[in-house]
Design a protein around this motif. Structure first.
Motif, PDB file in Angstrom:
ATOM      1  N   MET A  29      -6.239   7.562  -7.812  1.00 39.17           N
ATOM      2  CA  MET A  29      -5.240   6.540  -7.503  1.00 39.17           C
ATOM      3  C   MET A  29      -4.295   7.011  -6.410  1.00 39.17           C
ATOM      4  N   ALA A  30      -3.892   8.268  -6.446  1.00 43.42           N
ATOM      5  CA  ALA A  30      -3.002   8.792  -5.410  1.00 43.42           C
ATOM      6  C   ALA A  30      -3.711   8.811  -4.058  1.00 43.42           C
ATOM      7  N   THR A  61       3.453   4.496  -0.817  1.00 44.25           N
ATOM      8  CA  THR A  61       2.331   3.671  -1.291  1.00 44.25           C
ATOM      9  C   THR A  61       1.532   4.402  -2.364  1.00 44.25           C
ATOM     10  N   ALA A  62       1.355   5.713  -2.204  1.00 40.84           N
ATOM     11  CA  ALA A  62       0.656   6.489  -3.232  1.00 40.84           C
ATOM     12  C   ALA A  62       1.423   6.429  -4.555  1.00 40.84           C
ATOM     13  N   GLY A  63       2.742   6.532  -4.502  1.00 43.75           N
ATOM     14  CA  GLY A  63       3.552   6.432  -5.719  1.00 43.75           C
ATOM     15  C   GLY A  63       3.460   5.063  -6.360  1.00 43.75           C
ATOM     16  N   ILE A  64       3.459   4.017  -5.543  1.00 40.64           N
ATOM     17  CA  ILE A  64       3.328   2.653  -6.084  1.00 40.64           C
ATOM     18  C   ILE A  64       1.964   2.470  -6.735  1.00 40.64           C
ATOM     19  N   GLY A  69      -1.116   1.414 -10.903  1.00 43.61           N
ATOM     20  CA  GLY A  69      -2.532   1.682 -11.151  1.00 43.61           C
ATOM     21  C   GLY A  69      -2.797   2.173 -12.559  1.00 43.61           C
ATOM     22  N   GLY A  70      -1.816   2.846 -13.161  1.00 48.84           N
ATOM     23  CA  GLY A  70      -1.974   3.296 -14.541  1.00 48.84           C
ATOM     24  C   GLY A  70      -2.170   2.136 -15.494  1.00 48.84           C
ATOM     25  N   THR A  71      -1.422   1.069 -15.272  1.00 41.39           N
ATOM     26  CA  THR A  71      -1.559  -0.113 -16.116  1.00 41.39           C
ATOM     27  C   THR A  71      -2.929  -0.750 -15.924  1.00 41.39           C
TER      28      THR A  71
END
Length: 126
Positions: A29-30, A61-64, A69-71
């Motif tokens: 995801m990152a 954007t990686a943090g967002i 993305g976890g959800t």
């Protein structure tokens, strides 16, 4: 001789690291978020004439992607094994014509299996 009466099912599964994702999923995801943010940061750096916008927007954007993305990953994997999601993506790509690896590891077509029995010379079944 003693035996173990109970072995937990999740003993060998990878641990959850962040927002329901394993370490591999956090990395994916990152990376996807960072690669998505690079062109956006490059455009904003060109418009604002500030080169520092490229890594700033990419990491933002990686943090967002990690946060939301976890959800998404949790909902996709709910009630399934940790390997299911990777195999599902691999199957989708193989079905679309982009085989990963040797290309023969997944079954991508289905058909009816029939057994045709031939008759012998006397009219009975073989």
């Amino acid at each position: 001789m003693s035996t173990i009466a109970f072995i937990p099912k999740r003993l060998n599964e990878p641990p959850v690291v962040f927002r329901g994702m394993t370490g591999r999923e956090v990395g994916m995801m990152a990376l996807v978020g960072f690669c998505t943010g690079l062109p956006i940061g490059a455009m904003s750096a060109w418009l604002l004439r500030m080169f520092a916008m490229v890594p700033t927007v990419a990491f933002l954007t990686a943090g967002i992607f990690l946060w939301f993305g976890g959800t998404v990953m949790r909902r996709l994997r709910r009630g399934r094994s940790t390997v299911w999601l990777y195999r599902h993506f691999q199957w989708k790509l193989a079905s679309a014509g982009f085989p990963i690896g040797d290309g023969k590891s997944l079954i991508t077509r289905s058909s009816v299996y029939r057994i045709h029995r031939e008759r012998n010379k006397r009219g009975g079944r073989a």
